[in-house]
Design a protein around this motif. Structure first.
Motif, short mmCIF file in Angstrom:
data_model
loop_
_atom_site.label_atom_id
_atom_site.label_comp_id
_atom_site.label_asym_id
_atom_site.label_seq_id
_atom_site.Cartn_x
_atom_site.Cartn_y
_atom_site.Cartn_z
N ARG A 1 75.65 24.42 -5.12
CA ARG A 1 76.47 24.44 -3.90
C ARG A 1 77.96 24.33 -4.24
NH1 ARG A 1 73.49 24.23 0.63
NH2 ARG A 1 71.33 23.52 0.45
N GLN B 1 73.68 34.65 -4.53
CA GLN B 1 73.59 33.39 -3.80
C GLN B 1 74.79 33.17 -2.88
OE1 GLN B 1 71.01 31.80 -3.46
NE2 GLN B 1 71.34 29.62 -3.10
N PRO C 1 61.46 22.00 -3.33
CA PRO C 1 62.39 22.51 -2.30
C PRO C 1 63.79 22.75 -2.83
CG PRO C 1 61.06 20.70 -1.43
CD PRO C 1 60.79 20.75 -2.91
N GLU C 2 64.21 21.93 -3.80
CA GLU C 2 65.55 22.10 -4.37
C GLU C 2 65.67 23.47 -5.03
OE1 GLU C 2 68.39 20.13 -7.86
OE2 GLU C 2 66.23 19.77 -7.82
N GLU D 1 65.56 26.38 -2.39
CA GLU D 1 66.82 26.55 -1.68
C GLU D 1 67.86 27.23 -2.56
OE1 GLU D 1 69.50 26.13 1.60
OE2 GLU D 1 67.32 26.01 1.41
N ASN E 1 64.95 33.73 -1.60
CA ASN E 1 64.51 33.05 -0.36
C ASN E 1 65.53 33.16 0.76
OD1 ASN E 1 62.06 32.19 -1.49
ND2 ASN E 1 63.04 30.41 -2.43
N HIS E 2 66.62 33.84 0.51
CA HIS E 2 67.67 34.00 1.53
C HIS E 2 67.92 35.46 1.88
CE1 HIS E 2 68.79 29.74 1.14
NE2 HIS E 2 68.70 29.91 -0.17
#
Length: 380
Positions: A215, A253, A298-299, A302, A307-308
Motif C-alpha cells: 500500500r 496494482q 487475505p493479505e 488483497e 483479484n482486482h
C-alpha cells in the motif's frame, strides 16, 4: 549500521571484534571495488543521486580521478588490470553515453578506445536523466529520476510514463537505460520512482518489502504520476505506467488503488497472483522464505492484481516469456483471463522459449515498439 549496510571487518578469532571501515549516513554501502587478477579490494561504492565511490588505495583514487577528468566527467569503472598494474581495462559512460571500454597504459600515459557497448547509437542524441524529488501523500520526499525527450527539456503536457523498477528489493541508478532512452526517443517523459520498498536506502525505507508493504509502495508510485501532472510535465490524458517483474506488478496494482489516474498499463513478466506463485514455490527450498516475503491468506489476496480485475479502467498490454523461471507465465495468463472475464481491454504477447529477461534482440525490439505504440494511443 543505524539500519544501513556498511563495510565492516570481523576478526577471525574468538573475540570476533568488528571494525567499521566505511558507512554512509543516508544510503547503504552497496559494493566492493576490486582490481587486478587477485581481485584486491581498493574501495567501496554507494548510490545517492549518482553512484559514488570511496577509495582506500591512493593509486586507484588518483587513476580514477585523472581518467574521469580526461573523459569529460563520465563515470569510470576499473574492469580489470594486468598483474603488474601497468595496463588497466576501464569502462566509462553516462546517462547519454551507453559506455565505452578503454585500455590505459600507465607507463606510456596512453588511453586507447577498444569497444563501445552500443555502436548502433553512435552519433545519436540521447536524453539526459536528472534526479528529482516529489512529495508522497504522507509528506515523505521520494527520490526519482526524470528523463525528458531530447530537445523537449522545457516542454509541458507530454505523454508520460511512470516506470517503477523490478525487485522490489532493488533500485534504479543514474546512467544509460535502454528502455528509458527508447521511450524518450518516442516522445515520452519518463519518471522512475525509488518508492518505499526499494533497496539501497536502509531498512526503514525497505520496510517489509514492496509486496508486504504494497500500500505504501504503490501509493508512492501513484504519487509519482500525480506529481508529473501537477508539474505540468504530463498531459493527464496521456499519463501511463509500465514496469517489468515487480514493476509490472506495481503497474497493475496501481489500478486497484486509483484506476482513473493512468490511462494505459504495460506489464512485462509481472507478478499478478500471489496464491498461484506460492503454489508453484512449494517444492522449492526457499518456500518458507518466499511465503514470508509474499504473505498469505487475505493479505496476499488483497495484494494480488488478479483479484482486482473488475476495478480496472485502463487498457492493459502484457508481455511474458514461456521459459520464465523467475515469474512463471501462469501469472500473466491468470491476469489475462481475469481481465477478459471482467470485460476489460487486455492483450498478452507471449515469447516462446524466452526467460524472465527476454534476452533476445528481436523480442526486445518488438516489445519496445508494441508497448510504445500502445502507450501513445492512451486516451484515444
Amino acid at each position: 549500521m543505524d539500519g544501513r549496510d556498511a563495510l565492516v571487518t570481523v576478526a577471525l578469532d574468538p573475540g570476533r571484534a568488528r571494525t567499521v571501515i566505511f558507512s554512509h549516513p543516508d544510503v547503504d554501502v552497496s559494493g566492493l571495488i576490486r582490481v587486478g587478477r587477485d581481485r584486491r579490494v581498493v574501495g567501496a561504492s554507494y548510490v545517492t543521486d549518482h553512484r559514488q565511490a570511496v577509495y582506500f588505495d591512493e593509486q586507484a583514487q588518483a587513476l580514477i580521478s585523472s581518467l574521469g577528468k580526461a573523459l569529460g566527467g563520465k563515470a569510470v569503472n576499473i574492469s580489470d588490470m594486468s598483474r603488474d598494474g601497468n595496463r588497466v581495462l576501464i569502462w566509462a559512460g553516462s546517462d547519454v553515453d551507453p559506455g565505452q571500454y578503454y585500455l590505459f597504459d600507465r607507463a606510456a600515459r596512453k588511453l586507447s578506445p577498444i569497444m563501445p557497448d552500443r555502436p548502433e547509437l553512435a552519433g545519436r542524441v540521447l536524453a539526459t536523466m536528472q534526479s528529482v524529488q516529489y512529495k508522497a501523500g504522507d509528506g515523505t520526499m521520494i527520490p526519482a529520476y526524470l528523463t525528458l525527450p531530447p530537445g523537449k527539456e522545457t516542454a509541458k503536457g507530454l505523454p508520460a510514463i511512470v516506470l517503477p523498477h523490478g525487485g522490489p528489493e532493488a533500485r534504479n541508478e543514474w546512467g544509460f537505460d535502454w528502455m528509458v532512452q527508447y521511450y524518450a526517443a518516442r516522445g515520452f517523459a519518463v519518471l522512475q520512482p525509488q518508492f518505499r520498498g526499494s533497496a539501497g536506502f536502509g531498512e526503514a525505507w525497505l520496510m517489509r518489502n514492496g509486496y508486504r508493504s504494497w500500500r505504501t509502495a504503490i501509493g508512492d508510485v501513484i504519487d509519482a504520476g500525480r506529481w508529473l501532472v501537477a508539474q505540468g510535465i504530463a498531459n493527464p490524458d496521456k499519463l501511463t505506467i509500465a514496469g517489468w517483474s515487480y514493476g509490472g506488478y506495481a503497474a497493475l496494482q496501481a489500478q486497484a488503488v486509483d484506476p482513473a489516474l493512468f490511462k494505459a498499463v504495460v506489464a512485462i513478466a509481472p507478478v499478478t497472483d500471489f496464491a498461484d506463485r506460492m503454489r508453484r514455490s512449494q517444492y522449492f527450498s526457499n518456500y518458507l522464505l518466499q511465503q514470508q516475503r509474499m504473505g498469505t491468506g487475505p493479505e496476499a489476496a488483497e495484494a494480488s492484481p488478479s483479484n482486482h480485475a473488475a476495478e480496472f479502467r485502463a487498457p492493459v498490454l502484457m508481455f511474458h516469456g514461456t521459459d520464465d523461471n523467475n515469474v512463471d507465465i501462469s501469472q500473466a495468463k491468470i491476469m489475462q483471463a481475469k481481465l477478459q472475464g471482467a470485460g476489460k481491454r487486455s492483450q498478452l504477447v507471449i515469447y516462446d522459449g524466452l526467460t524472465h529477461s527476454l534476452l533476445d534482440s528481436d523480442a526486445r525490439a518488438d516489445m519496445l515498439q508494441k508497448s510504445a505504440d500502445f502507450l501513445l494511443a492512451a486516451g484515444k
